[in-house]
Design a protein around this motif. Structure first.
Motif, PDB file in Angstrom:
ATOM      1  N   TYR A  32       0.873  -1.172   0.000  1.00  0.00           N
ATOM      2  CA  TYR A  32       0.000   0.000   0.000  1.00  0.00           C
ATOM      3  C   TYR A  32       0.908   1.221   0.000  1.00  0.00           C
ATOM      4  O   TYR A  32       1.848   1.298   0.794  1.00  0.00           O
ATOM      5  CB  TYR A  32      -0.893   0.000   1.234  1.00  0.00           C
ATOM      6  CG  TYR A  32      -1.735  -1.234   1.383  1.00  0.00           C
ATOM      7  CD1 TYR A  32      -1.890  -1.834   2.625  1.00  0.00           C
ATOM      8  CD2 TYR A  32      -2.385  -1.802   0.308  1.00  0.00           C
ATOM      9  CE1 TYR A  32      -2.664  -2.973   2.779  1.00  0.00           C
ATOM     10  CE2 TYR A  32      -3.166  -2.934   0.451  1.00  0.00           C
ATOM     11  CZ  TYR A  32      -3.301  -3.518   1.684  1.00  0.00           C
ATOM     12  OH  TYR A  32      -4.064  -4.645   1.838  1.00  0.00           O
ATOM     13  N   PHE A  34       1.647   5.553  -0.164  1.00  0.00           N
ATOM     14  CA  PHE A  34       1.114   6.819   0.305  1.00  0.00           C
ATOM     15  C   PHE A  34       2.061   7.956  -0.073  1.00  0.00           C
ATOM     16  O   PHE A  34       3.267   7.767  -0.194  1.00  0.00           O
ATOM     17  CB  PHE A  34       0.994   6.832   1.842  1.00  0.00           C
ATOM     18  CG  PHE A  34       0.131   5.753   2.418  1.00  0.00           C
ATOM     19  CD1 PHE A  34       0.627   4.481   2.594  1.00  0.00           C
ATOM     20  CD2 PHE A  34      -1.171   6.027   2.803  1.00  0.00           C
ATOM     21  CE1 PHE A  34      -0.157   3.473   3.131  1.00  0.00           C
ATOM     22  CE2 PHE A  34      -1.964   5.021   3.345  1.00  0.00           C
ATOM     23  CZ  PHE A  34      -1.460   3.753   3.510  1.00  0.00           C
ATOM     24  N   PHE A  46      -1.615  13.974   4.936  1.00  0.00           N
ATOM     25  CA  PHE A  46      -1.898  12.971   3.918  1.00  0.00           C
ATOM     26  C   PHE A  46      -2.287  13.638   2.597  1.00  0.00           C
ATOM     27  O   PHE A  46      -3.070  14.590   2.578  1.00  0.00           O
ATOM     28  CB  PHE A  46      -3.049  12.096   4.413  1.00  0.00           C
ATOM     29  CG  PHE A  46      -3.613  11.150   3.413  1.00  0.00           C
ATOM     30  CD1 PHE A  46      -4.776  11.459   2.738  1.00  0.00           C
ATOM     31  CD2 PHE A  46      -2.999   9.935   3.159  1.00  0.00           C
ATOM     32  CE1 PHE A  46      -5.328  10.590   1.820  1.00  0.00           C
ATOM     33  CE2 PHE A  46      -3.542   9.051   2.247  1.00  0.00           C
ATOM     34  CZ  PHE A  46      -4.708   9.377   1.580  1.00  0.00           C
ATOM     35  N   LYS A  49      -3.325   7.970  -1.536  1.00  0.00           N
ATOM     36  CA  LYS A  49      -2.877   6.602  -1.310  1.00  0.00           C
ATOM     37  C   LYS A  49      -3.298   5.713  -2.467  1.00  0.00           C
ATOM     38  O   LYS A  49      -4.274   5.992  -3.160  1.00  0.00           O
ATOM     39  CB  LYS A  49      -3.438   6.052  -0.007  1.00  0.00           C
ATOM     40  CG  LYS A  49      -4.944   5.837  -0.007  1.00  0.00           C
ATOM     41  CD  LYS A  49      -5.427   5.297   1.331  1.00  0.00           C
ATOM     42  CE  LYS A  49      -6.957   5.104   1.324  1.00  0.00           C
ATOM     43  NZ  LYS A  49      -7.451   4.654   2.653  1.00  0.00           N
ATOM     44  N   ILE A  51      -4.169   1.681  -2.957  1.00  0.00           N
ATOM     45  CA  ILE A  51      -4.381   0.378  -2.316  1.00  0.00           C
ATOM     46  C   ILE A  51      -4.507  -0.689  -3.401  1.00  0.00           C
ATOM     47  O   ILE A  51      -3.793  -1.691  -3.410  1.00  0.00           O
ATOM     48  CB  ILE A  51      -5.628   0.391  -1.423  1.00  0.00           C
ATOM     49  CG1 ILE A  51      -5.512   1.504  -0.376  1.00  0.00           C
ATOM     50  CG2 ILE A  51      -5.829  -0.963  -0.762  1.00  0.00           C
ATOM     51  CD1 ILE A  51      -4.337   1.370   0.558  1.00  0.00           C
ATOM     52  N   ARG A  94       3.278   0.799   3.099  1.00  0.00           N
ATOM     53  CA  ARG A  94       2.916  -0.115   4.173  1.00  0.00           C
ATOM     54  C   ARG A  94       3.158  -1.524   3.670  1.00  0.00           C
ATOM     55  O   ARG A  94       2.665  -1.899   2.606  1.00  0.00           O
ATOM     56  CB  ARG A  94       1.474   0.035   4.608  1.00  0.00           C
ATOM     57  CG  ARG A  94       1.188  -0.802   5.864  1.00  0.00           C
ATOM     58  CD  ARG A  94      -0.169  -0.494   6.451  1.00  0.00           C
ATOM     59  NE  ARG A  94      -1.223  -1.314   5.878  1.00  0.00           N
ATOM     60  CZ  ARG A  94      -1.403  -2.608   6.136  1.00  0.00           C
ATOM     61  NH1 ARG A  94      -0.592  -3.234   6.947  1.00  0.00           N
ATOM     62  NH2 ARG A  94      -2.391  -3.262   5.572  1.00  0.00           N
ATOM     63  N   SER A  99      -1.151  -6.372   9.703  1.00  0.00           N
ATOM     64  CA  SER A  99      -2.411  -5.708  10.005  1.00  0.00           C
ATOM     65  C   SER A  99      -2.215  -4.389  10.718  1.00  0.00           C
ATOM     66  O   SER A  99      -3.154  -3.686  10.998  1.00  0.00           O
ATOM     67  CB  SER A  99      -3.290  -6.612  10.865  1.00  0.00           C
ATOM     68  OG  SER A  99      -2.626  -6.891  12.091  1.00  0.00           O
ATOM     69  N   SER A 100      -0.972  -4.046  11.002  1.00  0.00           N
ATOM     70  CA  SER A 100      -0.743  -2.844  11.783  1.00  0.00           C
ATOM     71  C   SER A 100       0.023  -1.805  10.987  1.00  0.00           C
ATOM     72  O   SER A 100       0.890  -2.127  10.191  1.00  0.00           O
ATOM     73  CB  SER A 100       0.056  -3.177  13.035  1.00  0.00           C
ATOM     74  OG  SER A 100       0.529  -2.007  13.650  1.00  0.00           O
ATOM     75  N   ALA A 101      -0.305  -0.558  11.232  1.00  0.00           N
ATOM     76  CA  ALA A 101       0.432   0.536  10.602  1.00  0.00           C
ATOM     77  C   ALA A 101       1.857   0.641  11.134  1.00  0.00           C
ATOM     78  O   ALA A 101       2.604   1.505  10.714  1.00  0.00           O
ATOM     79  CB  ALA A 101      -0.300   1.851  10.812  1.00  0.00           C
ATOM     80  N   SER A 102       2.239  -0.244  12.052  1.00  0.00           N
ATOM     81  CA  SER A 102       3.628  -0.248  12.500  1.00  0.00           C
ATOM     82  C   SER A 102       4.560  -0.623  11.377  1.00  0.00           C
ATOM     83  O   SER A 102       5.753  -0.387  11.470  1.00  0.00           O
ATOM     84  CB  SER A 102       3.803  -1.238  13.653  1.00  0.00           C
ATOM     85  OG  SER A 102       3.558  -2.570  13.206  1.00  0.00           O
ATOM     86  N   ILE A 104       4.843   0.620   8.375  1.00  0.00           N
ATOM     87  CA  ILE A 104       4.932   1.666   7.366  1.00  0.00           C
ATOM     88  C   ILE A 104       6.369   2.159   7.318  1.00  0.00           C
ATOM     89  O   ILE A 104       6.950   2.497   8.353  1.00  0.00           O
ATOM     90  CB  ILE A 104       3.984   2.835   7.672  1.00  0.00           C
ATOM     91  CG1 ILE A 104       2.531   2.397   7.545  1.00  0.00           C
ATOM     92  CG2 ILE A 104       4.253   4.001   6.727  1.00  0.00           C
ATOM     93  CD1 ILE A 104       1.535   3.489   7.878  1.00  0.00           C
ATOM     94  N   PHE A 106       8.855   5.045   5.661  1.00  0.00           N
ATOM     95  CA  PHE A 106       8.865   6.344   4.997  1.00  0.00           C
ATOM     96  C   PHE A 106      10.165   6.522   4.211  1.00  0.00           C
ATOM     97  O   PHE A 106      11.231   6.083   4.636  1.00  0.00           O
ATOM     98  CB  PHE A 106       8.754   7.475   6.022  1.00  0.00           C
ATOM     99  CG  PHE A 106       7.369   7.665   6.571  1.00  0.00           C
ATOM    100  CD1 PHE A 106       6.938   6.921   7.659  1.00  0.00           C
ATOM    101  CD2 PHE A 106       6.504   8.581   6.007  1.00  0.00           C
ATOM    102  CE1 PHE A 106       5.665   7.084   8.169  1.00  0.00           C
ATOM    103  CE2 PHE A 106       5.219   8.754   6.506  1.00  0.00           C
ATOM    104  CZ  PHE A 106       4.802   7.998   7.597  1.00  0.00           C
TER     105      PHE A 106
END
Lengths: 116, 113
Positions: A32, A34, A46, A49, A51, A94, A99-102, A104, A106
């Protein structure tokens, strides 16, 4: 290692000209993607994005981005730059399968400067 | 910035002292995150929380601890500050942990001398 790269530290464009800010990624699976923008002394905001679906994604302030799976790129574009577009732009990915935005990651950021 | 308040906005401290940064949200979002921003590195995740008292480590968690006793507050503590922790710290929130966007606070500029 999974990563996201913004190959240009700075992009300079004249007002009214089209702009492109580049982003490439290296992840397994379908990520995913962004784009965020940061104005001076502010947090990131933001922009858009990707998906799934249409490879051309439209976002805020007239920006759009094109997802290219074969080139593993997600470049940010705008047909006609404004001086107010001058800011720091971050690409983010991502990692799939989480399942977690942890998960991601950058990019290092690209400073966009629009001259009048 | 989407109902997120970070405090303090600026702090100068000395090496070896403890420092606590606060993030307060009014959005009732479940997930909260602490990032640090350094030139050439983009944003790197320090810790995150997926609920009250539920936290986990991020990419650069050494030297940092967090606590979340209420949905709206997420604290970041530097137990003994070092010069390498001089940075801009951002709090972010998200409603779920999936592929929706993050909302960021305005940041805390921390200088460790």
């Amino acid at each position: 290692a999974q990563s996201v790269a913004q190959p240009e530290d700075q992009v300079n464009v004249a007002e009214g000209n089209p702009l492109t800010v580049k982003c490439t990624y290296s992840v397994s699976g379908n990520p995913y993607l962004f784009w965020y923008v940061q104005y001076p002394n502010r947090g990131l905001q933001f922009l858009l994005k990707y998906i799934t679906g249409d490879n051309l994604v439209k976002g805020s302030y007239g920006f759009e981005a094109e997802f290219n799976k074969s080139q593993t790129s997600f470049h940010l574009k705008k047909p006609s730059a404004l001086v107010s577009d001058s800011a720091l732009y971050f690409c983010a990915v991502r990692l799939p399968g989480y399942s977690s935005a942890s998960k991601i990651i950058f990019g290092s950021g690209t400073r966009l400067s629009i001259r009048p | 910035d989407a109902g997120i308040t970070q405090s303090p906005r600026h702090k100068v401290t000395e090496t070896g002292t403890p420092v606590t940064l606060r993030c307060h949200q009014t959005e009732n979002h479940r997930y909260m995150y602490w990032y640090r921003q350094d030139p050439g590195h983009g944003l790197r995740l320090i810790h995150y929380s997926y609920g009250v008292k539920d936290t986990d480590k991020g990419e650069v968690s050494d030297g940092y601890s967090v606590s979340r006793s209420k949905t709206e507050d997420f604290l970041l503590t530097l137990e003994s500050a070092t010069s390498s922790q001089t940075s801009v710290y951002f709090c972010a929130i998200s409603e779920t942990g999936q592929y929706e966007k993050l909302f960021f606070g305005s940041g805390t500029q921390l200088s460790v001398l």
